[in-house]
Design an enzyme around this catalytic site. Structure first.
Site, short mmCIF file in Angstrom:
data_model
loop_
_atom_site.label_atom_id
_atom_site.label_comp_id
_atom_site.label_asym_id
_atom_site.label_seq_id
_atom_site.Cartn_x
_atom_site.Cartn_y
_atom_site.Cartn_z
N ASP A 30 42.95 47.39 31.47
CA ASP A 30 42.74 46.05 30.92
C ASP A 30 42.31 46.18 29.45
O ASP A 30 41.53 47.05 29.08
CB ASP A 30 41.66 45.33 31.73
CG ASP A 30 41.64 43.84 31.48
OD1 ASP A 30 41.98 43.08 32.41
OD2 ASP A 30 41.29 43.42 30.35
N ILE A 31 42.81 45.26 28.62
CA ILE A 31 42.51 45.30 27.18
C ILE A 31 41.04 44.92 26.90
O ILE A 31 40.48 45.33 25.89
CB ILE A 31 43.50 44.40 26.41
CG1 ILE A 31 43.58 44.80 24.95
CG2 ILE A 31 43.17 42.92 26.57
CD1 ILE A 31 44.79 44.22 24.23
N ASN A 85 42.44 36.85 40.97
CA ASN A 85 42.11 35.48 40.56
C ASN A 85 43.35 34.62 40.71
O ASN A 85 44.45 35.03 40.33
CB ASN A 85 41.65 35.46 39.10
CG ASN A 85 40.38 36.28 38.88
OD1 ASN A 85 39.51 36.31 39.75
ND2 ASN A 85 40.28 36.94 37.74
N GLY A 91 39.98 31.51 37.96
CA GLY A 91 39.84 32.20 36.69
C GLY A 91 41.08 32.95 36.24
O GLY A 91 40.99 33.86 35.41
N GLN A 92 42.24 32.55 36.76
CA GLN A 92 43.48 33.25 36.37
C GLN A 92 43.93 32.78 34.99
O GLN A 92 44.09 31.58 34.76
CB GLN A 92 44.59 32.98 37.40
CG GLN A 92 45.86 33.79 37.10
CD GLN A 92 46.95 33.58 38.16
OE1 GLN A 92 46.86 32.69 39.01
NE2 GLN A 92 47.97 34.41 38.09
N HIS A 98 48.27 39.80 39.55
CA HIS A 98 47.68 41.10 39.22
C HIS A 98 46.40 41.28 40.03
O HIS A 98 45.66 40.33 40.30
CB HIS A 98 47.39 41.23 37.73
CG HIS A 98 46.65 40.07 37.13
ND1 HIS A 98 47.26 38.88 36.81
CD2 HIS A 98 45.33 39.91 36.82
CE1 HIS A 98 46.37 38.04 36.32
NE2 HIS A 98 45.18 38.64 36.33
N LEU A 99 46.18 42.52 40.38
CA LEU A 99 44.98 42.93 41.12
C LEU A 99 44.08 43.67 40.14
O LEU A 99 44.53 44.66 39.53
CB LEU A 99 45.40 43.84 42.27
CG LEU A 99 44.31 44.38 43.19
CD1 LEU A 99 43.89 43.31 44.18
CD2 LEU A 99 44.83 45.59 43.96
N HIS A 100 42.85 43.20 39.96
CA HIS A 100 41.89 43.92 39.13
C HIS A 100 41.26 45.03 39.97
O HIS A 100 40.81 44.78 41.10
CB HIS A 100 40.76 43.00 38.67
CG HIS A 100 41.16 41.88 37.77
ND1 HIS A 100 40.95 41.90 36.40
CD2 HIS A 100 41.75 40.68 38.03
CE1 HIS A 100 41.39 40.77 35.87
NE2 HIS A 100 41.87 40.01 36.84
#
Ligand code: 5GP
Ligand code: ZN
Length: 112
Positions: A30-31, A85, A91-92, A98-100
């Site tokens: 993640d950035i 999310n 909070g998307q 995507h899976l964090h």
């Protein structure tokens, strides 16, 4: 999808910091990391969010990839968190599923 950031990453048009790849999935850092390890695992084909996930196998592969990455990077025993999310209240912000995968510090509960 032409205007989707994560589709561009899956197509190789934008090159993130990749930690995992197979024929269906891409995993990259993640950035704006929220933990020492913060990886996003995406399907290469566009799925907007969890509401649109018709392929239950794909969801399973995403979870398995998270466990594999955590193990490869040394977080299997200390632990980690996975989060998806969905839409505004979830909070998307990027509308490609995507899976964090978060690890490297103790997580708190409840989440914000
Ligand atoms: P969401 O809020 O949709 O669940 O998560 C989107 C995530 O994508 C955020 O954690 C955000 O930091 C990450 N993100 C947004 N733009 C980029 C980018 O250009 N590169 C990478 N690697 N991550 C991004
Ligand atoms: Zn997409």
């Amino acid at each position: 999808m032409t205007d989707c950031l994560f589709c561009k990453m899956a197509a190789g048009e934008i090159k993130p910091d990749v930690v995992y790849e197979d024929e269906r999935l891409l995993g990259f850092r993640d950035i704006h990391p929220q933990a020492p390890l913060h990886v996003l695992i995406i399907p290469k084909r566009h799925v907007a969010n969890l509401n649109d996930l018709e392929d239950s196998l794909l969801g399973g592969w995403m979870l398995q990839a998270a466990a594999k990455i955590a193990a490869q990077l040394g977080y299997a025993e200390t632990g980690y968190r996975t989060v998806i999310n969905c839409n505004d209240d979830g909070g998307q912000t990027v509308h490609h599923l995507h899976l964090h995968l978060l690890a490297g510090r103790p997580m708190t509960w409840p989440p914000g």
